[in-house]
Design a protein around this motif. Structure first.
Motif: not given
Length: 180
Positions: A102-112, A154-164, A166-170
């Motif tokens: 889950w943390v790795g998924t967040a890192a990949v989303a944030y890397l994007a 920027n909308i895509v960045r917002t969505l990716l950060c939000t997904a990251a 959520a993954a970090l919360a999990r």
């Protein structure tokens, strides 16, 4: 008088405390970035689009200058990825593979987010900065690229950060369960 003895709670291993600290840090930092991007999506960019082109250029230049020259922003922007990646490694080494995923998924989303920022948003910001004095500008086509490309990414960045986020919360929840 009887006293209630406090039950002995064994110390958590150092790696578990480190992982918890890193997950918390990355969650806060990614949350800050998601909030910044979201604020631009729902207020800053629509507000600028309602005005004239010269105001749009002047305001965006001011925003970019304030952000580019701010070491606190730069630290949050980059440390979010580093904290998440380090947390994933510590969780994995600690045997908490699902949490690490889950943390790795967040890192990949944030890397994007970083890739999009450096590949699209910053070049547009630089083009806007290099456009000369606003009073002398006759070609405001850069504003249209901001209203389309910059705003969309920027909308895509917002969505990716939000997904990251959520993954970090999990991951935080899983880490807590695994280390009780």
């Amino acid at each position: 008088m009887t006293s209630n003895p406090t039950p002995h709670v064994p110390d958590r291993p150092r790696s578990t405390r480190l992982a918890a600290t890193l997950i918390t840090l990355s969650t806060v930092l990614v949350g800050l970035m998601a909030g910044l991007f979201f604020a631009f999506d729902v207020s800053v960019m629509p507000g600028l689009a309602a005005g004239d082109e010269a105001t749009y250029v002047t305001a965006m230049r001011a925003f970019n200058k304030a952000i580019d020259g701010n070491p606190l922003f730069g630290s949050v922007f980059l440390l979010a990825l580093l904290a998440a990646a380090a947390s994933a490694v510590v969780e994995y080494r600690g045997g908490r593979r699902t949490t690490a995923l889950w943390v790795g998924t967040a890192a990949v989303a944030y890397l994007a987010v970083l890739v999009i920022t450096f590949g699209v948003n910053i070049p547009l910001n630089n083009e806007l900065a290099d456009g000369g004095a606003v009073e002398q500008m006759t070609d405001f086509s850069i504003v249209e690229r901001f209203k389309t490309t910059w705003v969309t990414t920027n909308i895509v960045r917002t969505l990716l950060c939000t997904a990251a986020l959520a993954a970090l919360a999990r991951a935080t929840l899983l880490h807590g369960r695994a280390t009780r």
